[in-house]
Design an enzyme around this catalytic site. Structure first.
Site, PDB file in Angstrom:
ATOM      1  N   ASP A 176       0.831  -1.204   0.000  1.00  0.00           N
ATOM      2  CA  ASP A 176       0.000   0.000   0.000  1.00  0.00           C
ATOM      3  C   ASP A 176       0.868   1.257   0.000  1.00  0.00           C
ATOM      4  O   ASP A 176       0.573   2.236  -0.694  1.00  0.00           O
ATOM      5  CB  ASP A 176      -0.918  -0.006   1.226  1.00  0.00           C
ATOM      6  CG  ASP A 176      -1.636  -1.336   1.381  1.00  0.00           C
ATOM      7  OD1 ASP A 176      -2.408  -1.708   0.491  1.00  0.00           O
ATOM      8  OD2 ASP A 176      -1.401  -2.013   2.409  1.00  0.00           O
ATOM      9  N   HIS A 204      -4.633  -3.290   6.619  1.00  0.00           N
ATOM     10  CA  HIS A 204      -4.446  -3.602   5.195  1.00  0.00           C
ATOM     11  C   HIS A 204      -5.805  -4.032   4.638  1.00  0.00           C
ATOM     12  O   HIS A 204      -6.089  -5.209   4.443  1.00  0.00           O
ATOM     13  CB  HIS A 204      -3.399  -4.706   5.013  1.00  0.00           C
ATOM     14  CG  HIS A 204      -3.249  -5.140   3.585  1.00  0.00           C
ATOM     15  ND1 HIS A 204      -2.825  -4.283   2.608  1.00  0.00           N
ATOM     16  CD2 HIS A 204      -3.486  -6.323   2.975  1.00  0.00           C
ATOM     17  CE1 HIS A 204      -2.802  -4.925   1.446  1.00  0.00           C
ATOM     18  NE2 HIS A 204      -3.206  -6.170   1.646  1.00  0.00           N
TER      19      HIS A 204
END
Length: 350
Positions: A176, A204
Protein backbone atom coordinates in the site's frame (compact mmCIF):
# COMPACT_ATOMS: atom_id res chain seq x y z
CA UNK A 1 57.86 -22.16 6.20
CA UNK A 2 56.49 -18.80 7.27
CA UNK A 3 55.06 -18.21 3.80
CA UNK A 4 53.27 -21.58 3.88
CA UNK A 5 51.81 -20.85 7.31
CA UNK A 6 50.67 -17.42 6.14
CA UNK A 7 49.01 -18.95 3.09
CA UNK A 8 47.25 -21.56 5.25
CA UNK A 9 46.05 -18.82 7.61
CA UNK A 10 44.63 -16.82 4.70
CA UNK A 11 42.79 -19.89 3.34
CA UNK A 12 41.36 -20.78 6.78
CA UNK A 13 40.37 -17.17 7.42
CA UNK A 14 38.68 -16.89 4.01
CA UNK A 15 36.75 -20.10 4.66
CA UNK A 16 35.63 -18.96 8.11
CA UNK A 17 34.74 -15.41 6.99
CA UNK A 18 31.89 -16.55 4.75
CA UNK A 19 28.61 -15.79 6.45
CA UNK A 20 26.71 -18.71 7.88
CA UNK A 21 23.52 -19.48 5.92
CA UNK A 22 20.33 -18.04 7.31
CA UNK A 23 17.19 -20.13 7.30
CA UNK A 24 14.12 -18.52 5.70
CA UNK A 25 10.67 -20.07 5.35
CA UNK A 26 8.02 -18.99 2.87
CA UNK A 27 4.54 -20.42 3.49
CA UNK A 28 2.07 -20.81 0.67
CA UNK A 29 5.22 -21.51 -1.30
CA UNK A 30 3.44 -23.07 -4.27
CA UNK A 31 1.31 -19.95 -4.83
CA UNK A 32 1.76 -17.12 -7.27
CA UNK A 33 3.11 -14.52 -4.80
CA UNK A 34 5.80 -16.97 -3.68
CA UNK A 35 6.63 -17.74 -7.32
CA UNK A 36 7.47 -14.05 -7.81
CA UNK A 37 9.23 -13.83 -4.44
CA UNK A 38 11.52 -16.84 -4.12
CA UNK A 39 13.95 -15.88 -6.89
CA UNK A 40 14.57 -12.44 -5.37
CA UNK A 41 15.27 -13.95 -1.94
CA UNK A 42 17.52 -16.67 -3.34
CA UNK A 43 19.65 -14.31 -5.42
CA UNK A 44 20.38 -11.92 -2.56
CA UNK A 45 18.01 -9.00 -3.15
CA UNK A 46 16.59 -9.18 0.38
CA UNK A 47 19.15 -10.37 2.93
CA UNK A 48 22.31 -9.23 1.16
CA UNK A 49 24.56 -10.14 -1.75
CA UNK A 50 26.96 -12.10 0.47
CA UNK A 51 24.39 -13.87 2.66
CA UNK A 52 23.94 -17.60 1.93
CA UNK A 53 20.35 -18.83 2.22
CA UNK A 54 18.61 -22.06 3.18
CA UNK A 55 15.15 -21.69 1.70
CA UNK A 56 12.31 -23.67 3.26
CA UNK A 57 9.13 -23.98 1.20
CA UNK A 58 6.04 -24.84 3.25
CA UNK A 59 2.63 -25.63 1.81
CA UNK A 60 -0.31 -27.98 2.28
CA UNK A 61 0.04 -31.66 1.22
CA UNK A 62 -1.88 -31.36 -2.11
CA UNK A 63 0.65 -28.72 -3.26
CA UNK A 64 3.78 -30.85 -2.72
CA UNK A 65 4.02 -31.92 -6.39
CA UNK A 66 3.95 -28.23 -7.39
CA UNK A 67 6.67 -27.50 -4.82
CA UNK A 68 8.85 -30.14 -6.47
CA UNK A 69 8.64 -28.12 -9.68
CA UNK A 70 9.52 -24.91 -7.82
CA UNK A 71 12.55 -26.65 -6.28
CA UNK A 72 13.70 -27.76 -9.73
CA UNK A 73 13.41 -24.22 -11.04
CA UNK A 74 15.35 -22.77 -8.12
CA UNK A 75 18.07 -25.36 -8.68
CA UNK A 76 18.11 -24.56 -12.39
CA UNK A 77 18.69 -20.86 -11.65
CA UNK A 78 22.18 -21.90 -10.38
CA UNK A 79 22.18 -19.18 -7.73
CA UNK A 80 25.46 -19.05 -5.76
CA UNK A 81 23.87 -17.95 -2.46
CA UNK A 82 21.27 -20.71 -2.39
CA UNK A 83 22.71 -23.47 -0.22
CA UNK A 84 19.64 -25.70 0.13
CA UNK A 85 15.94 -25.79 -0.76
CA UNK A 86 13.64 -27.79 1.51
CA UNK A 87 10.04 -28.43 0.39
CA UNK A 88 7.74 -29.63 3.16
CA UNK A 89 4.19 -29.81 4.45
CA UNK A 90 5.30 -30.30 8.08
CA UNK A 91 5.58 -27.34 10.46
CA UNK A 92 8.27 -29.05 12.56
CA UNK A 93 10.46 -29.04 9.44
CA UNK A 94 9.24 -25.71 8.07
CA UNK A 95 9.73 -23.68 11.25
CA UNK A 96 12.90 -25.28 12.63
CA UNK A 97 15.72 -22.85 13.59
CA UNK A 98 14.34 -20.00 11.48
CA UNK A 99 15.95 -16.60 11.10
CA UNK A 100 13.05 -15.22 9.05
CA UNK A 101 9.48 -16.35 8.37
CA UNK A 102 7.39 -14.95 5.54
CA UNK A 103 3.83 -16.16 6.09
CA UNK A 104 2.16 -15.77 2.70
CA UNK A 105 -0.29 -18.66 2.85
CA UNK A 106 -3.78 -18.03 4.23
CA UNK A 107 -7.39 -18.96 3.56
CA UNK A 108 -8.65 -16.67 0.76
CA UNK A 109 -12.16 -15.31 0.87
CA UNK A 110 -14.44 -17.46 -1.27
CA UNK A 111 -17.69 -16.47 -2.92
CA UNK A 112 -20.50 -16.36 -0.38
CA UNK A 113 -18.12 -16.52 2.59
CA UNK A 114 -18.93 -14.12 5.42
CA UNK A 115 -16.13 -12.13 7.01
CA UNK A 116 -16.43 -13.96 10.32
CA UNK A 117 -16.05 -17.29 8.50
CA UNK A 118 -12.88 -16.01 6.87
CA UNK A 119 -11.55 -14.86 10.24
CA UNK A 120 -12.39 -18.19 11.85
CA UNK A 121 -10.53 -20.18 9.17
CA UNK A 122 -7.47 -17.96 9.42
CA UNK A 123 -7.42 -17.97 13.22
CA UNK A 124 -6.96 -21.73 13.05
CA UNK A 125 -4.10 -21.40 10.51
CA UNK A 126 -2.20 -18.64 12.30
CA UNK A 127 -2.76 -20.07 15.78
CA UNK A 128 -1.07 -23.27 14.58
CA UNK A 129 1.73 -21.42 12.82
CA UNK A 130 2.35 -19.16 15.81
CA UNK A 131 2.55 -22.19 18.09
CA UNK A 132 4.97 -23.86 15.68
CA UNK A 133 7.16 -20.75 15.57
CA UNK A 134 7.13 -20.69 19.38
CA UNK A 135 8.21 -24.34 19.55
CA UNK A 136 10.71 -24.65 16.69
CA UNK A 137 12.04 -21.26 15.50
CA UNK A 138 14.82 -19.13 16.95
CA UNK A 139 13.56 -16.58 19.48
CA UNK A 140 15.16 -13.90 17.31
CA UNK A 141 13.10 -14.87 14.24
CA UNK A 142 11.59 -11.98 12.28
CA UNK A 143 8.06 -12.84 11.20
CA UNK A 144 6.27 -11.07 8.34
CA UNK A 145 2.59 -11.89 7.85
CA UNK A 146 1.30 -11.36 4.32
CA UNK A 147 -1.79 -13.59 4.21
CA UNK A 148 -5.01 -11.64 4.69
CA UNK A 149 -6.55 -10.36 6.87
CA UNK A 150 -2.88 -9.62 7.51
CA UNK A 151 -3.07 -7.39 10.60
CA UNK A 152 -5.33 -9.71 12.57
CA UNK A 153 -3.57 -12.86 11.36
CA UNK A 154 -0.32 -11.30 12.58
CA UNK A 155 -1.85 -10.55 15.99
CA UNK A 156 -3.10 -14.14 16.33
CA UNK A 157 0.31 -15.56 15.34
CA UNK A 158 2.04 -13.32 17.87
CA UNK A 159 -0.36 -14.24 20.69
CA UNK A 160 0.20 -17.91 19.86
CA UNK A 161 4.00 -17.51 20.16
CA UNK A 162 4.41 -16.02 23.67
CA UNK A 163 8.15 -16.76 23.92
CA UNK A 164 8.94 -14.67 20.81
CA UNK A 165 8.93 -10.89 21.36
CA UNK A 166 5.82 -9.11 19.99
CA UNK A 167 8.17 -6.69 18.27
CA UNK A 168 9.44 -9.53 16.04
CA UNK A 169 6.06 -9.73 14.30
CA UNK A 170 4.92 -7.38 11.55
CA UNK A 171 2.42 -7.42 8.71
CA UNK A 172 2.71 -6.17 5.16
CA UNK A 173 1.45 -2.67 4.37
CA UNK A 174 4.49 -1.88 2.23
CA UNK A 175 2.51 -2.74 -0.90
CA UNK A 176 0.00 0.00 0.00
CA UNK A 177 2.91 2.33 0.84
CA UNK A 178 4.50 1.68 -2.57
CA UNK A 179 1.15 2.21 -4.30
CA UNK A 180 0.71 5.56 -2.56
CA UNK A 181 4.22 6.76 -3.42
CA UNK A 182 3.78 5.66 -7.01
CA UNK A 183 0.45 7.48 -7.42
CA UNK A 184 1.99 10.73 -6.15
CA UNK A 185 5.05 10.26 -8.38
CA UNK A 186 2.90 9.69 -11.48
CA UNK A 187 0.81 12.75 -10.64
CA UNK A 188 3.95 14.90 -10.29
CA UNK A 189 5.75 13.40 -13.29
CA UNK A 190 8.75 12.27 -11.24
CA UNK A 191 10.38 8.87 -10.57
CA UNK A 192 8.97 6.88 -7.64
CA UNK A 193 12.15 7.37 -5.59
CA UNK A 194 11.56 11.14 -5.69
CA UNK A 195 8.67 10.61 -3.23
CA UNK A 196 9.39 9.80 0.42
CA UNK A 197 7.58 9.54 3.75
CA UNK A 198 4.09 8.65 2.65
CA UNK A 199 2.28 6.80 5.44
CA UNK A 200 -0.23 3.97 5.50
CA UNK A 201 -2.18 4.09 8.75
CA UNK A 202 -4.18 1.16 10.09
CA UNK A 203 -5.50 -1.96 8.45
CA UNK A 204 -4.45 -3.60 5.19
CA UNK A 205 -8.02 -3.26 3.96
CA UNK A 206 -10.22 -0.73 2.23
CA UNK A 207 -10.32 1.33 5.47
CA UNK A 208 -6.57 1.97 5.46
CA UNK A 209 -5.57 5.63 5.34
CA UNK A 210 -2.87 6.61 2.82
CA UNK A 211 -1.56 9.91 4.22
CA UNK A 212 0.73 12.34 2.37
CA UNK A 213 0.55 15.26 4.81
CA UNK A 214 4.14 14.48 5.88
CA UNK A 215 5.44 13.29 2.50
CA UNK A 216 8.10 15.07 0.47
CA UNK A 217 8.52 15.15 -3.31
CA UNK A 218 11.69 16.16 -5.14
CA UNK A 219 10.80 18.09 -8.30
CA UNK A 220 13.62 19.37 -10.53
CA UNK A 221 16.10 19.06 -7.68
CA UNK A 222 13.95 20.90 -5.11
CA UNK A 223 12.31 19.02 -2.23
CA UNK A 224 8.83 20.22 -1.30
CA UNK A 225 5.76 19.08 0.59
CA UNK A 226 3.60 16.61 -1.36
CA UNK A 227 0.57 18.94 -1.19
CA UNK A 228 2.67 21.73 -2.78
CA UNK A 229 4.06 19.41 -5.44
CA UNK A 230 0.70 17.89 -6.42
CA UNK A 231 -1.25 21.19 -6.23
CA UNK A 232 -4.60 19.37 -6.10
CA UNK A 233 -5.97 19.02 -2.58
CA UNK A 234 -9.27 17.59 -3.78
CA UNK A 235 -7.47 14.71 -5.54
CA UNK A 236 -5.22 14.03 -2.53
CA UNK A 237 -8.22 13.88 -0.17
CA UNK A 238 -10.44 11.98 -2.60
CA UNK A 239 -9.47 9.87 -5.61
CA UNK A 240 -5.88 9.35 -4.42
CA UNK A 241 -7.06 7.74 -1.17
CA UNK A 242 -9.70 5.55 -2.80
CA UNK A 243 -7.30 4.49 -5.59
CA UNK A 244 -4.80 3.18 -3.02
CA UNK A 245 -7.49 1.64 -0.81
CA UNK A 246 -9.11 -0.25 -3.70
CA UNK A 247 -6.02 -1.00 -5.80
CA UNK A 248 -5.93 -4.70 -4.95
CA UNK A 249 -9.51 -5.16 -6.13
CA UNK A 250 -8.76 -3.19 -9.31
CA UNK A 251 -5.81 -5.48 -10.11
CA UNK A 252 -7.96 -8.58 -9.56
CA UNK A 253 -10.68 -7.17 -11.82
CA UNK A 254 -8.15 -6.47 -14.59
CA UNK A 255 -5.91 -9.54 -14.24
CA UNK A 256 -8.44 -12.04 -12.89
CA UNK A 257 -5.64 -12.79 -10.41
CA UNK A 258 -4.33 -10.97 -7.34
CA UNK A 259 -1.33 -8.66 -7.34
CA UNK A 260 1.59 -11.08 -7.12
CA UNK A 261 4.50 -9.20 -8.70
CA UNK A 262 3.95 -6.01 -6.71
CA UNK A 263 3.23 -7.95 -3.50
CA UNK A 264 6.48 -9.90 -3.88
CA UNK A 265 8.41 -6.65 -4.46
CA UNK A 266 6.83 -5.13 -1.34
CA UNK A 267 7.74 -8.21 0.74
CA UNK A 268 11.35 -7.83 -0.41
CA UNK A 269 11.32 -4.11 0.46
CA UNK A 270 9.84 -4.81 3.91
CA UNK A 271 12.30 -7.56 4.88
CA UNK A 272 15.29 -5.70 3.44
CA UNK A 273 14.43 -2.67 5.57
CA UNK A 274 14.26 -4.91 8.66
CA UNK A 275 17.68 -6.34 7.85
CA UNK A 276 19.44 -3.15 6.72
CA UNK A 277 17.38 -0.27 8.14
CA UNK A 278 15.68 2.78 6.67
CA UNK A 279 17.59 5.77 5.29
CA UNK A 280 18.32 8.65 7.64
CA UNK A 281 15.34 10.99 7.82
CA UNK A 282 13.03 8.60 5.97
CA UNK A 283 10.33 6.24 7.14
CA UNK A 284 8.29 3.41 5.75
CA UNK A 285 4.95 1.81 6.65
CA UNK A 286 4.61 -1.48 8.55
CA UNK A 287 1.87 -3.11 10.56
CA UNK A 288 3.36 -3.50 14.04
CA UNK A 289 2.22 -3.97 17.63
CA UNK A 290 0.52 -0.74 18.70
CA UNK A 291 1.60 -0.86 22.37
CA UNK A 292 2.91 2.49 23.64
CA UNK A 293 2.10 4.47 20.49
CA UNK A 294 1.67 8.24 20.80
CA UNK A 295 -1.29 8.53 18.40
CA UNK A 296 -4.06 7.27 20.67
CA UNK A 297 -4.49 4.00 18.76
CA UNK A 298 -5.80 1.09 20.91
CA UNK A 299 -2.74 -0.82 22.03
CA UNK A 300 -3.60 -4.50 21.57
CA UNK A 301 -3.64 -4.30 17.76
CA UNK A 302 -1.31 -4.77 14.83
CA UNK A 303 -1.67 -1.35 13.19
CA UNK A 304 0.27 0.25 10.36
CA UNK A 305 2.35 3.25 11.45
CA UNK A 306 5.21 5.32 10.04
CA UNK A 307 8.28 3.28 10.99
CA UNK A 308 12.03 3.76 11.12
CA UNK A 309 14.35 0.75 11.40
CA UNK A 310 17.90 0.29 12.65
CA UNK A 311 19.77 -2.81 13.82
CA UNK A 312 16.73 -4.99 12.96
CA UNK A 313 14.65 -2.99 15.44
CA UNK A 314 11.69 -0.77 14.52
CA UNK A 315 10.33 2.31 16.19
CA UNK A 316 7.20 4.31 15.43
CA UNK A 317 7.89 7.84 14.21
CA UNK A 318 6.34 9.84 17.04
CA UNK A 319 5.07 13.39 17.24
CA UNK A 320 3.78 13.95 13.71
CA UNK A 321 1.02 16.57 13.78
CA UNK A 322 -2.35 15.01 12.92
CA UNK A 323 -5.18 17.17 11.59
CA UNK A 324 -8.88 16.45 12.05
CA UNK A 325 -9.22 14.93 8.56
CA UNK A 326 -6.43 12.43 9.26
CA UNK A 327 -7.57 11.73 12.82
CA UNK A 328 -11.03 10.65 11.66
CA UNK A 329 -9.60 8.25 9.08
CA UNK A 330 -7.02 6.82 11.51
CA UNK A 331 -9.77 6.15 14.05
CA UNK A 332 -12.08 4.54 11.47
CA UNK A 333 -9.47 1.98 10.43
CA UNK A 334 -8.60 1.35 14.11
CA UNK A 335 -12.29 0.65 14.82
CA UNK A 336 -12.35 -1.97 12.06
CA UNK A 337 -9.24 -3.60 13.53
CA UNK A 338 -10.76 -3.67 17.03
CA UNK A 339 -13.83 -5.40 15.59
CA UNK A 340 -11.66 -7.92 13.69
CA UNK A 341 -9.54 -8.57 16.77
CA UNK A 342 -12.54 -9.14 19.04
CA UNK A 343 -14.11 -11.58 16.55
CA UNK A 344 -10.81 -13.41 16.09
CA UNK A 345 -10.12 -13.60 19.84
CA UNK A 346 -13.51 -15.20 20.42
CA UNK A 347 -12.51 -17.93 17.95
CA UNK A 348 -9.00 -18.20 19.47
CA UNK A 349 -10.43 -18.95 22.90
CA UNK A 350 -12.72 -21.74 21.65
Amino acid sequence: MLTLLTAMYVVVRAASSEAQPIRVVVTGAAGQIAYSLLYSIAKGDVFGKDQPIILVLLDIPPMLPVLDGVVMELQDCALPLLREVIPTDKVEVGFKDLDAAILVGSMPRKEGMERKDLLKANVAIFKAQGAALDKYAKKTVKVLVVGNPANTNCLIASKSAPSIPKENFSCLTRLDHNRAASQVAIRCGVPADSVKNVIIWGNHSSTQYPDVHHAKVTVQGAEMAAYDAVKDDAWLKGDFISTVQLRGAAVIKARKLSSAMSAAKAICDHMRDIWFGTKEGEFTSMGVYAGGNSYGIPEDLIYSFPIQLKNKTWKVVDGLPINDFSRAKMEATAAELVDERDTAMAFLSQ
